[in-house]
Scaffold this motif. Structure first.
Motif, short mmCIF file in Angstrom:
data_model
loop_
_atom_site.label_atom_id
_atom_site.label_comp_id
_atom_site.label_asym_id
_atom_site.label_seq_id
_atom_site.Cartn_x
_atom_site.Cartn_y
_atom_site.Cartn_z
N GLN A 43 71.51 49.05 6.28
CA GLN A 43 70.94 50.39 6.16
C GLN A 43 69.46 50.28 5.86
OE1 GLN A 43 73.00 53.49 4.90
NE2 GLN A 43 71.21 54.77 4.72
N ALA A 44 68.65 51.07 6.54
CA ALA A 44 67.22 51.10 6.26
C ALA A 44 67.01 51.75 4.89
CB ALA A 44 66.49 51.90 7.35
N THR A 45 66.06 51.21 4.15
CA THR A 45 65.76 51.75 2.82
C THR A 45 64.25 51.84 2.64
OG1 THR A 45 65.78 49.55 1.81
CG2 THR A 45 67.85 50.81 1.75
N GLY A 65 65.70 55.28 9.31
CA GLY A 65 65.12 54.24 10.14
C GLY A 65 63.97 53.60 9.40
N PRO A 66 63.22 52.74 10.07
CA PRO A 66 62.08 52.12 9.40
C PRO A 66 61.08 53.16 8.90
CG PRO A 66 62.54 51.06 11.51
CD PRO A 66 63.40 52.28 11.44
N VAL A 67 60.55 52.92 7.72
CA VAL A 67 59.59 53.83 7.10
C VAL A 67 58.31 53.04 6.85
CG1 VAL A 67 59.14 55.36 5.14
CG2 VAL A 67 61.46 55.12 6.02
N GLY A 68 57.21 53.47 7.43
CA GLY A 68 55.94 52.79 7.28
C GLY A 68 55.26 53.10 5.96
#
Length: 179
Positions: A43-45, A65-68
């Motif tokens: 899981q994306a965190t 999803g991916p968080v910048g």
């Protein structure tokens, strides 16, 4: 007697083989059944740093999803959610904190604030530093401890700063279940 057992076993084997061969199932070609299995996806965190009764502490939130780095800092500036507040988390980046723009690269993060950075508390600066460093590290820009963070506004720059708080999250609070 041993001969009878051998004959019985051989006869049973022949009957079973005959049943399998004569069952009427015809061979088929490859049957498409969707995409191949790919395994378990973690899981994306996103990791944020808030102030707790014991000092600065990281929290991990699930993400779709991916968080910048920019989105991560925006989440930090939004403050703790209700579950984090229930666990005693607060922020010293309270409104009106203004806008923060994040620029990353070469193991460096620059946070440009619209608020006067000289008015930020040490905890507020640490919240920004650790959250930004961990977000940059997650993008493959080194480890959080190796990333230099600068917080600026106008002609004032704080840093280079490094996160001195471990990036491992605390033990999560027990999940609550519906009655």
């Amino acid at each position: 007697m041993a001969v009878n057992r051998r004959l019985t076993a051989a006869a049973s084997g022949a009957v079973a083989l005959g049943a399998l061969v004569g069952c009427g199932i015809q061979p088929t070609g490859v049957v498409e059944a969707g995409i191949p299995a790919t395994g378990v996806h973690p899981q994306a965190t996103v990791r944020l740093y808030f102030v707790s009764p014991t000092g600065l502490q990281s929290v991990t939130r699930p993400a779709s999803g991916p968080v910048g780095p920019q989105e991560t800092l925006d989440l930090l500036l939004g403050g703790p959610n209700s579950a984090e507040t229930a666990r005693g988390m607060t922020t010293e980046l309270a409104p009106p904190i203004g806008v923060a723009k994040v620029v990353t690269g070469n193991q460096q993060v620059r946070i440009v604030m619209s608020t006067d950075v000289t008015r930020l508390t040490p905890n507020a600066v640490s919240q920004l530093t650790c959250t930004a460093a961990n977000a940059a590290a997650k993008e493959g820009d080194g480890t959080a401890a190796d990333i230099d963070v600068r917080v600026t506004s106008g002609h004032t720059t704080l840093g280079p700063l490094r996160c001195a708080v471990p990036s491992s999250p605390p033990t999560p609070a027990p999940a609550t279940t519906a009655p």
